[in-house]
Design an enzyme around this catalytic site. Structure first.
Site, PDB file in Angstrom:
ATOM      1  CG  ASP A 340      -1.595  -1.285   1.471  1.00 46.00           C
ATOM      2  OD1 ASP A 340      -2.291  -1.716   0.555  1.00 46.00           O
ATOM      3  OD2 ASP A 340      -1.449  -1.881   2.549  1.00 46.00           O
ATOM      4  CB  SER A 365       1.634   6.404   2.973  1.00 41.68           C
ATOM      5  OG  SER A 365       0.583   5.809   3.691  1.00 41.68           O
ATOM      6  NE  ARG A 366      -0.055   3.066  -4.234  1.00 40.71           N
ATOM      7  CZ  ARG A 366       0.905   2.155  -4.328  1.00 40.71           C
ATOM      8  NH1 ARG A 366       0.822   1.053  -3.603  1.00 40.71           N
ATOM      9  NH2 ARG A 366       1.920   2.338  -5.124  1.00 40.71           N
ATOM     10  CB  VAL A 367      -3.208   4.238   4.412  1.00 34.54           C
ATOM     11  CG1 VAL A 367      -4.151   4.549   5.552  1.00 34.54           C
ATOM     12  CG2 VAL A 367      -3.326   2.786   4.004  1.00 34.54           C
TER      13      VAL A 367
END
Ligand code: ATP
Ligand code: MG
Length: 510
Positions: A340, A365-367
C-alpha cells in the site's frame, strides 16, 4: 492377510519413530528416490498434500513442496540431514505449523520454531499453520489508526497505518534495516507486538540487530524468526510465512502486530534457488513464474481485522533491495504493486548526509492522512509541496542564476525543512516533539536558528518542555489537536525557549 500386513507395518513404524503422528486412514509409506541440495524426491505417498509434514527415516522431517509426475517433491527442514536414497518416508497428515504464544516474545527461533538463542525450550502450548489463506474482505476493516515510526519524515509525510503494508525499498546500505529497527524501538509502551523476520541474513547482522533492540528494551515485545544466509533454501523460504503465522496468532488475540521482513529480495532468491533445484521452468529474470503469487499471498495476510476474527491488526514492512536505484526490476515492481505504498531510500541522499535517505517525491503511503493523528494532520500540511518546490528550485542555483526574493525564500524554507527531517538512526522522535517542531516550522519560529544546531535545539526544547510543561504535553496529546488555548500556551513556551536558545548561542560566540 492384508490387514495383518498393515498392522505389522504400523507396529514397525511406531517402534521406529516416536515423532510420527499416526492417523490410521492417512497411513502411507513411501521411499526416497532422489536427493538434491536440501530437497528430496519420494514415491509411494500419493495422497499427501502440499504443505504436509513428512517423516523421513528416523531423524529427518520434510515438507511437501510439489509434485512432478509420479514423484513427490519434498524440502528438508533440517540443516544437517543425512537422508539417503531408499529411506522410508511416512505421511503425518499434519500441515507444517510453528509454535505460537507469548513464550516466543524475546526469543530467537528458526523458521520451524526451534529456538536458536540457547535459552532452552519454548514455553508455549499452541501452534499456528505456516501457510494459511488470508482473511477475506468481509473480515477486514479500513486502516484508520496510525503506527508511529518515530521517524519524522515518515510520520509527517508518508504516514503508516495499523494494518498497512509499506515497502521499504532502496540500494544496499542505504538505511533500510535502520527504518525497521527505529520503528520497532518506537513501539515501546505502544502496546504493539513486533516480529523481526531475518531472511538469509548474516549471523553478525542479526546479532547486532538483536543487541541494539535489547539495549532499547525492545525484547519485551519483540520476537525474532531468523534464517541465515548459510541455511538451506527451504528454511530461508519458510521464514516470512512462519513470521506471518506468529503474527496471526497475536492478531487473533486482538493485538496490534508489526512484522518486518528483512528482506524479500533474498526471499525471492531463495525461492528461485529451490525452484531451480526442483527443475521448475524459470520465467522472467530466472524467477519462477509464481513468484508474484508467493509474495502477494504472504502480504495479503497483513491487515486491520474485523472483530469477528479477533479485531487485531498486522502491519507489514517488507524490505526489497534495488541495484543502482532501479525500481523497475522484476521483484521490486511486483512488491510495489502488492503493497500500500513505498518508502524509497536513495544512495545519493545517503551519501550527501541526508539521513534517513528517504526520497519523499518517490515515496508514498496510499492510506495517507487517515493514518495520522489529528495533531500530526494539523501540522504536516503543505510539507510535501515545500519539499518538492525546494528540490525543483535547487537545480536553478546550480547554474548560478540570479534569484528573486520569493525563490530565495522558498530555498531557505526548503533547506530548513530538509535539515529538520534529518535524524540519526536508533533515535526515534516522540510524536509531541515532532508536532512542536513542525508547528515551529510552519509559524516561522525556526527561521533564525542556525541549521547546524537544529538537532541540539530540538533535544533541548524537548527536555525543557518535559520538565516545565508536562501537563501541557499531556493535554495536547489527549485533545489530539491544538485548540486555541493549547496553541497559545504551547507557542508561548516555544518562543520563550527559542529566545533563550538564541541568547545562549550568542553568548557562546562572544
Ligand atoms: P543492507 O543493504 O546491507 O541490508 P541497509 O540498507 O539495511 O543495508 P542499514 O544497515 O540500515 O542499511 O544502514 C547502513 C548504515 O547506515 C549503518 O551503518 C547505519 O548505522 C547507517 N545509518 C542508517 N540510517 C542512518 C541515519 N539515519 N543516520 C546515520 N546513519 C545511519
Ligand atoms: Mg539491511
Amino acid at each position: 492377510m492384508k490387514i495383518d500386513k498393515y498392522n505389522q507395518l504400523l507396529q514397525d513404524i511406531e517402534s521406529k519413530t516416536k515423532q510420527f503422528t499416526y492417523q490410521g486412514y492417512l497411513f502411507e509409506r513411501g521411499s526416497i528416490t532422489f536427493i538434491g541440495a536440501s530437497i528430496v524426491g519420494a514415491n509411494g505417498i500419493h495422497n499427501c498434500f502440499i504443505g504436509e509434514v513428512v517423516q523421513i527415516g528416523e531423524e529427518s522431517q520434510g515438507y511437501i513442496f510439489g509434485f512432478r509426475g509420479e514423484e513427490v517433491q519434498i524440502i528438508l527442514l533440517d540443516t544437517s540431514s543425512k537422508v539417503k536414497v531408499g529411506d522410508p518416508v511416512f505421511r503425518t497428515g499434519q500441515a507444517l505449523s510453528i509454535p505460537a504464544g507469548r513464550g516466543l516474545i524475546g526469543r530467537i527461533v528458526d523458521p520451524t520454531g526451534r529456538p536458536i538463542d540457547g535459552r532452552g525450550p519454548l514455553v508455549t502450548s499452541e501452534t499456528r499453520l505456516i501457510e494459511k489463506i488470508a482473511p477475506s474482505v468481509i473480515e477486514r476493516k479500513p486502516v484508520s489508526k496510525p503506527i508511529q515510526t518515530g521517524i519524522k519524515v515518515v510520520d509527517s509525510m508518508i504516514p503508516i497505518g495499523k494494518g498497512q503494508r509499506e515497502l521499504i525499498i532502496g540500494d544496499r546500505q542505504t538505511g533500510k534495516s535502520s527504518i525497521l529497527i527505529d520503528t520497532i524501538i518506537n513501539q515501546k509502551d505502544a502496546n504493539v507486538i513486533c516480529i523481526y523476520v531475518a531472511i538469509a541474513q548474516r549471523a553478525s547482522t542479526v546479532s547486532s540487530i538483536v543487541e541494539t533492540l535489547s539495549q532499547f528494551g525492545a525484547l519485551d515485545y519483540t520476537s525474532f524468526i531468523v534464517s541465515l544466509a548459510e541455511d538451506p533454501p527451504s528454511l530461508r523460504y519458510l521464514a516470512p510465512f512462519s513470521g506471518s503465522a506468529l503474527a496471526e496468532y497475536f492478531a487473533q488475540q486482538g493485538k496490534d502486530v508489526l512484522i518486518v521482513y528483512d528482506d524479500l529480495s533474498k526471499h525471492a532468491d531463495s525461492y528461485r534457488e529451490l525452484s531451480l533445484l526442483l527443475q521448475r521452468p524459470p520465467a522472467r529474470e530466472a524467477y519462477p513464474s509464481d513468484i508474484f503469487y508467493l509474495h502477494s499471498r504472504l502480504l495479503e495476510r497483513a491487515g486491520n481485522f474485523a472483530d469477528s476474527i479477533g479485531g487485531g491488526s498486522i502491519t507489514a514492512l517488507p524490505v526489497v533491495e534495488t541495484y543502482g536505484g532501479d525500481i523497475s526490476q522484476y521483484i521490486p515492481t511486483n512488491l510495489i504493486s502488492i503493497t500500500d505504498g513505498q518508502i524509497y531510500l536513495e544512495k545519493e541522499l545517503f551519501n550527501t548526509g541526508v539521513r534517513p535517505a528517504i526520497n519523499v517525491g518517490l515515496s508514498v503511503s496510499r492510506v495517507g492522512s487517515s493514518a495520522q493523528t489529528g495533531l500530526m494532520k494539523q501540522v504536516s500540511k503543505g510539507l510535501r509541496l515545500d519539499l518538492s518546490q525546494y528540490h525543483d528550485l535547487k537545480t536553478f542555483t546550480e547554474f548560478g542564476a540570479e534569484l528573486d526574493k520569493d525563490t530565495l525564500y522558498r530555498l531557505k524554507r526548503g533547506e530548513l525543512l530538509v535539515e529538520l527531517m534529518k535524524q540519526p538512526n536508533n533515535q526515534p522522535v516522540p510524536l509531541i516533539l515532532q508536532v512542536f517542531m513542525l508547528y515551529a516550522y510552519h509559524h516561522h519560529l525556526l527561521d533564525e536558528i542556525d541549521l547546524t544546531r537544529l538537532q541540539e535545539f530540538a533535544d533541548q526544547m524537548y527536555a525543557q518542555l518535559k520538565e516545565n510543561a508536562p501537563q501541557l504535553i499531556e493535554m495536547i496529546l489527549r485533545a489530539d489537536k491544538f485548540t486555541e488555548e493549547l496553541e497559545a500556551t504551547g507557542k508561548k513556551h516555544m518562543i520563550e525557549f527559542i529566545q533563550n536558545f538564541k541568547k545562549s548561542c550568542i553568548e557562546e560566540t562572544e
